[in-house]
Design a protein around this motif. Structure first.
Motif, PDB file in Angstrom:
ATOM      1  N   LEU A   1       0.822  -1.209   0.000  1.00 22.88           N
ATOM      2  CA  LEU A   1       0.000   0.000   0.000  1.00 22.88           C
ATOM      3  C   LEU A   1       0.858   1.263   0.000  1.00 22.88           C
ATOM      4  O   LEU A   1       0.467   2.288  -0.574  1.00 22.88           O
ATOM      5  N   PHE A   2       2.040   1.184   0.618  1.00 23.98           N
ATOM      6  CA  PHE A   2       2.967   2.314   0.583  1.00 23.98           C
ATOM      7  C   PHE A   2       3.456   2.551  -0.844  1.00 23.98           C
ATOM      8  O   PHE A   2       3.547   3.693  -1.303  1.00 23.98           O
ATOM      9  N   ILE A   3       3.733   1.454  -1.565  1.00 24.64           N
ATOM     10  CA  ILE A   3       4.175   1.563  -2.958  1.00 24.64           C
ATOM     11  C   ILE A   3       3.065   2.155  -3.819  1.00 24.64           C
ATOM     12  O   ILE A   3       3.307   3.029  -4.660  1.00 24.64           O
ATOM     13  N   PHE A   4       1.839   1.694  -3.601  1.00 22.71           N
ATOM     14  CA  PHE A   4       0.705   2.261  -4.345  1.00 22.71           C
ATOM     15  C   PHE A   4       0.566   3.753  -4.054  1.00 22.71           C
ATOM     16  O   PHE A   4       0.283   4.544  -4.953  1.00 22.71           O
ATOM     17  N   ALA A   5       0.751   4.135  -2.802  1.00 26.70           N
ATOM     18  CA  ALA A   5       0.646   5.549  -2.430  1.00 26.70           C
ATOM     19  C   ALA A   5       1.700   6.372  -3.155  1.00 26.70           C
ATOM     20  O   ALA A   5       1.409   7.473  -3.648  1.00 26.70           O
ATOM     21  N   ILE A   6       2.920   5.858  -3.241  1.00 24.46           N
ATOM     22  CA  ILE A   6       3.995   6.574  -3.941  1.00 24.46           C
ATOM     23  C   ILE A   6       3.639   6.750  -5.420  1.00 24.46           C
ATOM     24  O   ILE A   6       3.819   7.822  -6.002  1.00 24.46           O
ATOM     25  N   VAL A   7       3.132   5.683  -6.036  1.00 26.53           N
ATOM     26  CA  VAL A   7       2.747   5.752  -7.449  1.00 26.53           C
ATOM     27  C   VAL A   7       1.677   6.820  -7.665  1.00 26.53           C
ATOM     28  O   VAL A   7       1.760   7.633  -8.595  1.00 26.53           O
ATOM     29  N   LEU A   8       0.686   6.855  -6.792  1.00 23.94           N
ATOM     30  CA  LEU A   8      -0.384   7.840  -6.937  1.00 23.94           C
ATOM     31  C   LEU A   8       0.115   9.265  -6.720  1.00 23.94           C
ATOM     32  O   LEU A   8      -0.305  10.197  -7.422  1.00 23.94           O
ATOM     33  N   VAL A   9       1.028   9.441  -5.774  1.00 24.50           N
ATOM     34  CA  VAL A   9       1.606  10.770  -5.538  1.00 24.50           C
ATOM     35  C   VAL A   9       2.384  11.233  -6.762  1.00 24.50           C
ATOM     36  O   VAL A   9       2.276  12.396  -7.194  1.00 24.50           O
ATOM     37  N   LEU A  10       3.167  10.333  -7.356  1.00 21.18           N
ATOM     38  CA  LEU A  10       3.927  10.680  -8.559  1.00 21.18           C
ATOM     39  C   LEU A  10       2.995  10.993  -9.723  1.00 21.18           C
ATOM     40  O   LEU A  10       3.254  11.912 -10.510  1.00 21.18           O
ATOM     41  N   MET A  11       1.912  10.219  -9.842  1.00 21.12           N
ATOM     42  CA  MET A  11       0.922  10.495 -10.889  1.00 21.12           C
ATOM     43  C   MET A  11       0.331  11.890 -10.701  1.00 21.12           C
ATOM     44  O   MET A  11       0.116  12.620 -11.671  1.00 21.12           O
ATOM     45  N   TRP A  12       0.070  12.242  -9.455  1.00 21.44           N
ATOM     46  CA  TRP A  12      -0.524  13.561  -9.167  1.00 21.44           C
ATOM     47  C   TRP A  12       0.462  14.687  -9.437  1.00 21.44           C
ATOM     48  O   TRP A  12       0.119  15.692 -10.073  1.00 21.44           O
TER      49      TRP A  12
END
Length: 196
Positions: free
Chosen positions: A31-42
Motif C-alpha cells: 500500500l505504501f508503494i501504491f501511495a507513492i505511485v499515486l503521488v507521482l501520478m498527481w
C-alpha cells in the motif's frame, strides 16, 4: 476447501528465503508503494492523471468502508488463530474476511485500469501479488482475498459509473490545486479542465 488452499500455499513459507523475503516485503509495503505511485501520478501527471488519482482515492476509501461493514456483520478468525500456520508477518487477531490490504490494492489498481490500461495492468498484477502474499505469510485465507477482489471490483465499477455525478467535485479539486502557487504543476494545469 478454503483451509486446504491456504495450507497448500502457506506450507512453503519459512522454507524459501528468497520467496519469504519477497512475500513479506510485498505484504508490508504494497500500500505504501501504491501511495507513492499515486503521488507521482498527481505531481507529474496532467489533469487527466490527477483526475484518475482522485477517483482511485475515492474508490479505495469506499471499498475499505465496505470492508469494515462486512467484517462487523460476518467475523471470520485469522488463519493463525484457528490453525497452526507458518506465520511470517505478525498481525492483530481481528477479522480475516475480507482482506483490507487486497481490497485497497485492487480498488486503486482497478480505478487506474479503467482509464490508463498499461499502467493499470501493471498495478492490477501487483495488487494480485499483494493478495497472494497475504495468504503466503499466513494472514489470510484464499477466500478472504477472493472476497476482497469482488468487493473492490464492485466498488470500482460503481464509482466508474458515477463519474458524471462526481466529476464536478473532482474537477473542482483539481482547479483549486492548479491555482495554488509554488506547487508542482504540468503545463496543462494552466488551461481549462474539460474531461467530457
Amino acid at each position: 476447501m478454503n483451509y486446504s488452499l491456504f495450507k497448500s500455499i502457506n506450507q512453503h513459507a519459512g522454507h524459501h528465503p528468497f520467496w519469504d523475503g519477497l512475500m513479506a516485503g510485498v505484504t508490508n509495503n504494497a500500500l505504501f508503494i501504491f501511495a507513492i505511485v499515486l503521488v507521482l501520478m498527481w505531481l507529474f501527471g496532467k489533469n487527466d492523471m490527477k483526475r484518475t488519482v482522485l477517483y482511485a482515492g475515492i474508490t479505495g476509501i469506499v471499498a475499505l468502508i465496505l470492508n469494515a461493514v462486512i467484517a462487523n456483520i460476518y467475523f471470520e478468525p485469522r488463519p493463525f488463530v484457528s490453525h497452526d500456520v507458518n506465520l511470517l508477518v505478525p498481525h492483530d487477531a481481528d477479522a480475516s474476511f475480507p482482506s483490507d490490504h487486497t481490497t485497497g490494492a485492487i480498488a486503486l489498481a482497478f480505478a487506474v485500469l479503467y482509464v490508463h490500461r498499461k499502467l493499470g495492468s501493471v498495478m492490477v498484477a501487483f495488487a494480485l501479488l499483494t493478495g497472494f502474499s497475504r495468504i503466503y505469510v499466513g494472514n489470510h485465507y484464499p477466500f478472504d482475498v477472493a472476497g476482497s477482489i469482488v468487493v473492490a471490483g464492485i466498488v470500482s465499477l460503481v464509482i466508474y459509473k458515477l463519474y458524471p455525478i462526481l466529476d464536478p467535485l473532482v474537477n473542482g479539486i483539481i482547479r483549486i490545486y492548479n491555482r495554488i502557487p509554488f506547487v508542482p504543476k504540468s503545463k496543462e494545469s494552466a488551461r481549462t479542465i474539460d474531461f467530457k
